[in-house]
Design an enzyme around this catalytic site. Sequence first.
Site, PDB file in Angstrom:
ATOM      1  N   TYR A  51      18.509 -66.977 -11.219  1.00  0.00           N
ATOM      2  CA  TYR A  51      17.571 -67.832 -10.481  1.00  0.00           C
ATOM      3  C   TYR A  51      18.336 -68.658  -9.455  1.00  0.00           C
ATOM      4  O   TYR A  51      19.422 -69.173  -9.749  1.00  0.00           O
ATOM      5  CB  TYR A  51      16.816 -68.747 -11.456  1.00  0.00           C
ATOM      6  N   GLU A  52      17.770 -68.801  -8.262  1.00  0.00           N
ATOM      7  CA  GLU A  52      18.420 -69.555  -7.186  1.00  0.00           C
ATOM      8  C   GLU A  52      18.769 -70.974  -7.568  1.00  0.00           C
ATOM      9  O   GLU A  52      19.658 -71.592  -6.987  1.00  0.00           O
ATOM     10  CB  GLU A  52      17.485 -69.638  -5.982  1.00  0.00           C
ATOM     11  N   SER A  53      18.075 -71.495  -8.548  1.00  0.00           N
ATOM     12  CA  SER A  53      18.337 -72.857  -8.994  1.00  0.00           C
ATOM     13  C   SER A  53      19.704 -72.974  -9.654  1.00  0.00           C
ATOM     14  O   SER A  53      20.157 -74.081  -9.929  1.00  0.00           O
ATOM     15  CB  SER A  53      17.249 -73.281  -9.975  1.00  0.00           C
TER      16      SER A  53
END
Lengths: 257, 257, 284, 284
Positions: A55-57
Amino acid sequence: MSEQRDGAPTPEETMTIVAAREVRDRQVLLVGVGPPNAAANLARRLHAPDCVLVYESGAIEAKPVRLPLSIGDDDLAETAAELVSVPEMLNYWVGAGRIDVGFLGAAQIDRFCNINTTVIGAYDDPKVRLPGAGGAPEIAAASREVIVVVRQSKRSFVEKLDFVTSIGHGDGSGTRERLNFSGAGPTVVITDLGVLRPGPDGELELAAIHPGVDVEQVRESTGWPLRVRDVVEATEPPSERELHTLREMRAAVRSAA
Amino acid sequence: MSEQRDGAPTPEETMTIVAAREVRDRQVLLVGVGPPNAAANLARRLHAPDCVLVYESGAIEAKPVRLPLSIGDDDLAETAAELVSVPEMLNYWVGAGRIDVGFLGAAQIDRFCNINTTVIGAYDDPKVRLPGAGGAPEIAAASREVIVVVRQSKRSFVEKLDFVTSIGHGDGSGTRERLNFSGAGPTVVITDLGVLRPGPDGELELAAIHPGVDVEQVRESTGWPLRVRDVVEATEPPSERELHTLREMRAAVRSAA
Amino acid sequence: MTRSTQLSLSEAIATHVEDGDVVALEGFTHLIPFAAGHEIIRQGRRDLTVVRMTPDVIYDQLIGMGCVARMIFSYGGNPGVGSLHRMRDAVENDWPASIDLIEHSHAGLANAYVAGASRLPFGVLKGYAGTDLEERGRQSGAIAFVECPFTGQRLSAVRAINPDVTVIHAQQADRDGNVMLWGLTGVQKEAVLAADRAIVTVEEIVDELAPRPHAIVLPSWVVTAVAHVPNGAWPSYAHDYSKRDNRFYAAWDEIARDRERFRAWMEEHVLSASGDTATVGGEP
Amino acid sequence: MTRSTQLSLSEAIATHVEDGDVVALEGFTHLIPFAAGHEIIRQGRRDLTVVRMTPDVIYDQLIGMGCVARMIFSYGGNPGVGSLHRMRDAVENDWPASIDLIEHSHAGLANAYVAGASRLPFGVLKGYAGTDLEERGRQSGAIAFVECPFTGQRLSAVRAINPDVTVIHAQQADRDGNVMLWGLTGVQKEAVLAADRAIVTVEEIVDELAPRPHAIVLPSWVVTAVAHVPNGAWPSYAHDYSKRDNRFYAAWDEIARDRERFRAWMEEHVLSASGDTATVGGEP
């Protein structure tokens, strides 16, 4: 999100299930919110238990128990093999080409799979201001493959994008090579009507239609003269297991929210 | 490292103690190995208990119980407020100018405080191959102030460096401004003979002499015609407390090694 | 993605390090992969381009044993002790052979790894301006100027480093080949992610990597091979597993000063040793 | 070095956020500093240039209340829900005022912060090539081309971002003003280190910051002010302290669609609230 609890699959459910089928086991997937999130997590529950969710997070190898509602869910942070900063994620992982499959959505897509998620209308006086780029330009450039998931209509499948947010296959003349993009670009576009795949020059061709859809309907939902493959496959209808798993996954989210 | 256990201070001990005196409380110090390490840790035990020690190895606000033998001692990692990667240390902390005082050593130094730690002799056929740059060029460029600690002789204080590893005050004509360096550069050079400080144009001037040293001796240990201030101060001799603390600190290291 | 394979150290080096490779053995003042370096020496690799911020005693040994054609580095000293005499002998006297040097500052080499890990062709920094390092780096193609397109400011660019193989030592791997290291983690993540292949020696193989402070995890799919080599960092150390052997670092100064004594030490402690365990406590 | 001062939230904003400032309220999908944003609204700041990768509901509120002249961002949606209606109304209909947009991709804006934290004038990345973002960015001066001096490859440069003030929310500070945050830590370290001043709201003031996995510590001397604001991230969350209020994010879609309803909500829950505690549970 579908509110269906039983009965025949909705077009959105079919789209998500067909997208999930494109995932192969042990692939590294970059997952955003919306249908791609559902598709990736569905694949993980079905035929690709060892796919790796990124996830980009900043969550690497997240193993969410529930379908995440945002890419920042604490469930992702708690189940990830590693958490990294956002700059590190974008530079060392996404930009460096370590993602096997990036999922993208689109407000507009053209025949060469270029994508607009910025504005409808003129940039300086837009009819609709959309959220913007997010991670899409780099995902499109650097992931080994890109799966686009988008509902099909003349409004979304357009002759010319109002704004080019992310490059798919450019103008079809070797744009990606010229731009030094390391990834293959979009390899499939999955809609609520069927499956489109780029031909040798990068232009989308209708490759499969979903149950109950005919080719003419797909043509009419496309803003350019659509290329249709000589043999258009019929999408295998969602199985009981696929549909049940997707609905259970979503019901769990609704009851928890 | 001095092997002295009691008696009068050695020139090296005086040099280290005078360097420690240059540290003001609450400064952020970047500390390497050797005399700077001893000076910074001595200052912390004496008049600057709240100075902040930063090591290039990634330890921020380390509070070593013992004098570290290398910048990678586990004691640094265990007592630091934060550990960061080496690239982060060099980019976000050193390069960004967050260091108040950087300590540097030198194999050769010139009148404008430029420093050579690379080779003695010709680069391609050196008489002595030295360790090289390490973090010195960026410490010299970006720290708010730089304290140079070096033994003084005609071999080390030279008319012309064999190799320019780190820039002090360049050629004395505003080099640092032209190069966009954010820090003030070397503000003091402490040797085993005395204390030199740059004048308005950046050229070193003899500002103080240590006990038992005379000005002529310093001139003779300098490879260029040394500027001497009208008033040359006499270095306050190392106090009992300073000397005792330094020796205790070093004895603890030797017994632990 | 392909997960890492668990191999013996000798298999890992035999399979993944070839003559002529660009090899980075990283570990900044901690977790230096000595055992792997020794195995590279035992297997007689030649013409290597070796990359390390701080060459340390391990590259002194590789150089002295004739494995190295070129070294990319930023600080070639024996930390806290003094010179690396084998490196000096090679540079000053071409013994046992001449070596090429490409030298950086710490910031320059760190940013070359960062660019490599990001798969960008160069990194940018402020240092180098006005120094002879810049001039030398321009000649060797390692350093160049770059102008800020917004401010016109002149900055330094460093060419990305992408080793053929990076070797590191870590505290733990799990049975899936995920790797965890902690304490001072240096530039190891960047060196691994910049490389085509990555070999990791570990103190311990564990059932599960328990999250802990100041730790980084390298997922199995960015690691090529894991080898279980307890004490594989000696005389460097592995935080929570061993202590740095400061006496050996001091003793090395004497050993390495003399060519014969150096050869004898290497013969006794490295060449005649097994390929799969660490050399430990080899002080004469 | 100067250590941070503990202030009330209202004092911190009054002292350190001025009309016309470039202000970054960061927190990527976690630890979003809502309470601080509400206090900026209450104190009636105007002409702000606001920077955030994901503007989220907090910038929808700042924009709708007329605090914002310009926004630098990379993804302006309500995560998992849809549009930010106040941002759309400002861009599409100039209500309550027009705002300028400078837009990046995530990688572009993250690297602009990285350059800012490194005090470099620009950052480099591969993205943007061929897109209209690049074209727009060139016009606004945020994006430019840069050529690799080694390979000739054409890359994108982003202008560094150095906010006048960055505001973040963290789990803990100690009594010396050192700050610790953990979980998904986003781009907060870069945003703080890039700024002239940094304000941190925290869930808890503790005697000691105990090291823990996946945590970062910001030393007191890179923080300007710490304010104790429990629940200061609501409706976002603070890992180990609170849960994201997903219902509120969904409800915001309805509230923000309508100008009157939006104004009424802000009046009731923000403008008439105290300046030193968080707005929590304000769902109508």
